[in-house]
Design an enzyme around this catalytic site. Structure first.
Site, PDB file in Angstrom:
ATOM      1  N   THR A  13       0.832  -1.213   0.000  1.00  0.00           N
ATOM      2  CA  THR A  13       0.000   0.000   0.000  1.00  0.00           C
ATOM      3  C   THR A  13       0.864   1.260   0.000  1.00  0.00           C
ATOM      4  OG1 THR A  13      -1.536  -1.254   1.372  1.00  0.00           O
ATOM      5  CG2 THR A  13      -1.896   1.111   1.251  1.00  0.00           C
ATOM      6  N   VAL A  14       1.817   1.334   0.951  1.00  0.00           N
ATOM      7  CA  VAL A  14       2.615   2.558   1.067  1.00  0.00           C
ATOM      8  C   VAL A  14       3.617   2.662  -0.088  1.00  0.00           C
ATOM      9  CG1 VAL A  14       4.201   3.865   2.539  1.00  0.00           C
ATOM     10  CG2 VAL A  14       2.308   2.593   3.577  1.00  0.00           C
ATOM     11  N   ALA A  33      14.351  19.828  -3.641  1.00  0.00           N
ATOM     12  CA  ALA A  33      15.575  19.083  -3.309  1.00  0.00           C
ATOM     13  C   ALA A  33      16.775  19.584  -4.110  1.00  0.00           C
ATOM     14  CB  ALA A  33      15.358  17.594  -3.564  1.00  0.00           C
ATOM     15  N   ARG A  45       7.642  -9.327  -3.022  1.00  0.00           N
ATOM     16  CA  ARG A  45       7.603 -10.797  -2.933  1.00  0.00           C
ATOM     17  C   ARG A  45       6.969 -11.416  -4.164  1.00  0.00           C
ATOM     18  NH1 ARG A  45       5.597 -12.005   2.998  1.00  0.00           N
ATOM     19  NH2 ARG A  45       4.269 -10.350   2.270  1.00  0.00           N
ATOM     20  N   GLY A 134       1.629   8.757  10.636  1.00  0.00           N
ATOM     21  CA  GLY A 134       1.379   8.763   9.186  1.00  0.00           C
ATOM     22  C   GLY A 134       1.893  10.041   8.545  1.00  0.00           C
ATOM     23  N   GLY A 187      -6.636  -0.533   4.271  1.00  0.00           N
ATOM     24  CA  GLY A 187      -5.172  -0.477   4.324  1.00  0.00           C
ATOM     25  C   GLY A 187      -4.633   0.270   5.541  1.00  0.00           C
ATOM     26  N   GLU A 190      -2.431  -2.932  10.717  1.00  0.00           N
ATOM     27  CA  GLU A 190      -1.168  -3.655  10.601  1.00  0.00           C
ATOM     28  C   GLU A 190      -1.404  -5.044  10.021  1.00  0.00           C
ATOM     29  OE1 GLU A 190       1.907  -2.176  11.443  1.00  0.00           O
ATOM     30  OE2 GLU A 190       0.393  -0.635  11.295  1.00  0.00           O
ATOM     31  N   LYS A 205       5.097   3.566  18.596  1.00  0.00           N
ATOM     32  CA  LYS A 205       5.180   4.987  18.228  1.00  0.00           C
ATOM     33  C   LYS A 205       5.497   5.848  19.450  1.00  0.00           C
ATOM     34  CE  LYS A 205       1.985   4.213  14.393  1.00  0.00           C
ATOM     35  NZ  LYS A 205       0.560   4.089  14.055  1.00  0.00           N
TER      36      LYS A 205
HETATM   37  N1  HSE Z   1      -1.806   0.448  11.693  1.00  0.00           N
HETATM   38  C1  HSE Z   1      -1.359   1.788  11.824  1.00  0.00           C
HETATM   39  C2  HSE Z   1      -2.528   2.643  12.290  1.00  0.00           C
HETATM   40  C3  HSE Z   1      -0.828   2.291  10.509  1.00  0.00           C
HETATM   41  O1  HSE Z   1      -3.658   2.176  12.240  1.00  0.00           O
HETATM   42  O2  HSE Z   1      -2.309   3.743  12.736  1.00  0.00           O
HETATM   43  C4  HSE Z   1      -0.008   3.527  10.600  1.00  0.00           C
HETATM   44  O3  HSE Z   1       1.131   3.343  11.403  1.00  0.00           O
END
Ligand code: HSE
Length: 436
Positions: A13-14, A33, A45, A134, A187, A190, A205
């Site tokens: 996703t990211v 930049a 993968r 995020g 998305g 985790e 975090k």
């Molecule tokens: N699973 C994490 C969340 C994703 O829901 O915040 C971002 O770190």
């Protein structure tokens, strides 16, 4: 000037979001930049999977070591997650003299001390803005923009999935499992969603935020962690009646004896801005001695918000390529030889107010006995609520809000209350923070 060459690990996703943002904003990025930023090689993968981005011009491989060993690659972008293969690849990239950008909070929280030491020895940078909050530039704000302050405390909603679930449960009366599946399909969640709902992701975090706020080593194993799985709709309703909302917070607070590091559901007054941060949005409230309270708000998960932070790191590292390593912003905000050995306090030494919800036999004197137990331990009561019982109920529901008290005193009072004959169910304890 030649573009900076990036090797990407992970096209999920990211990863796809980063490819899209780099392409869409190529001109703006180049103007900032001073040179282009180009992904030259990427690993995934499963190379047969459809991706939501244009991979033209990128050499693809299923072998991630080919990316970190590619002599052309100057910055390795790690977006595969986890702490096994990701750690090996990041270490190898550093040993190969490459800079690293990562969104991997677990990797930094668990292995950051070792990774930063190795990176400093090699004269390379490891950037991790996307690991917390995020798209919110919270790492940069604390590490650079607040560097004139002594940070007193911070409190944040730092898991989007958990906040999305609590918000949907409160606003729409939806079931926990149903909202979790939606968060997964969007998305946000985790790979192992228990990390979201049991507070592990937020603890990763918080570990990072506390380290850059207080200049202490990363100490994930010292974070007290509670998730949201035991929050009931009844507690959400009681909190609302008392003028509060339940949010899942990560809190780091400096006390004279050490640092409180805790992640747990928390009642906060509904008029606070943080109480109104809903859905997948994150927010972090940081209090510095000079600036006072500051609040950072934005999308805490999702492809392009996370890509926004990743690309900002790529721009920073691109600018840093020619900077003497000793003059770069330190990984953990403070010079590595100036980290403090302030202890992280056990949860029993934390100070907090409490919401207690108990069920007891409906007879005279029960409430008096409970308030006596609290009073004998110096615990002051701020509010009591006795919701109307259901017609058929034989016992009464009692909700008590206390003033702030040391956790060990509260636990002692709770044990005494639980021993009363009149108590019919285990008591629920949720911490309360005024965030003043
Ligand atoms: N699973 C994490 C969340 C994703 O829901 O915040 C971002 O770190």
């Amino acid at each position: 000037m030649e573009p900076v060459k990036v090797g990407l690990l992970g096209l999920g996703t990211v990863g796809s979001g980063v490819v899209r943002v780099l392409a869409r904003n190529a001109d703006e990025i180049q103007r900032r930049a001073g040179r282009g930023i180009r992904i030259v090689r990427a690993s995934a993968r499963d190379l047969t999977r459809e991706r939501d981005c244009d991979l033209g011009g990128i050499t693809l491989t299923s072998q991630p070591y080919e990316v970190v060993d590619d002599p052309e690659v100057q910055i390795v972008l790690e977006l595969i997650g986890g702490t096994g293969l990701a750690r090996e690849l990041v270490m190898r990239a550093i040993d190969n003299g490459k800079h690293v950008v990562t969104a991997n909070k677990a990797l930094i929280a668990l292995h950051g001390n070792e990774i930063f030491a190795r990176a400093s020895a090699q004269g390379v940078t490891v950037a991790f803005e996307a690991a917390v909050g995020g798209g919110i530039p919270i790492i940069k704000a604390i590490r650079e923009a607040l560097s004139g302050n002594t940070i007193e405390w911070l409190a944040g909603i730092i898991n989007g999935t958990g906040n999305f679930i609590l918000t949907e449960m409160r606003d729409k009366g939806r079931d926990f499992e149903d909202v979790l599946s939606e968060a997964q399909s969007l998305g946000y969640a985790e790979a192992d969603p228990t990390f979201d709902v049991e507070g592990v992701d937020a603890a990763h975090k918080l570990t990072i935020l506390a380290s850059i706020a207080f200049g202490i080593p990363l100490q994930f194993d010292r974070v007290y962690t509670e998730g949201i799985t035991r929050i009931t709709r009844e507690d959400v309703g009681n909190a609302a009646e008392l003028g509060y909302r339940i949010k899942h917070l990560g809190i780091a607070r400096r006390q004279p004896e050490g640092i409180e590091l805790r992640v747990h559901p928390t009642l906060i007054p509904e008029r606070r801005l943080l109480a109104n941060v809903d859905g997948v949005m994150n927010a972090v409230l940081v209090r510095g001695d000079a600036v006072g309270p500051t609040l950072y708000y934005g999308p805490g998960a999702g492809a392009e918000p996370t890509a926004s932070a990743v690309v900002a790191d790529l721009v920073d590292v691109a600018r840093d390529l020619t900077v003497d390593p000793n003059n770069r912003v330190p990984h953990l905000a403070f010079q590595p030889d100036a980290l403090a050995d302030l202890p992280v306090l056990p949860i029993e030494e934390a100070i907090s107010a409490y919401y207690l919800h108990l069920r007891a036999a409906d007879r005279p004197g029960v409430l008096a006995d409970i308030t006596r137990i609290l009073g004998e331990r110096g615990i002051s009561i701020e509010a009591v609520l006795q919701p109307q019982p259901a017609e058929e109920a034989e016992d009464a529901s009692i909700v008590i809000l206390t003033a702030p008290v040391r956790e060990s005193h509260m636990n002692d009072a709770i044990e005494a209350i639980q021993r009363m004959d009149a108590i019919t169910m285990p008591l629920t304890k949720i911490r309360v923070e005024s965030l003043k």
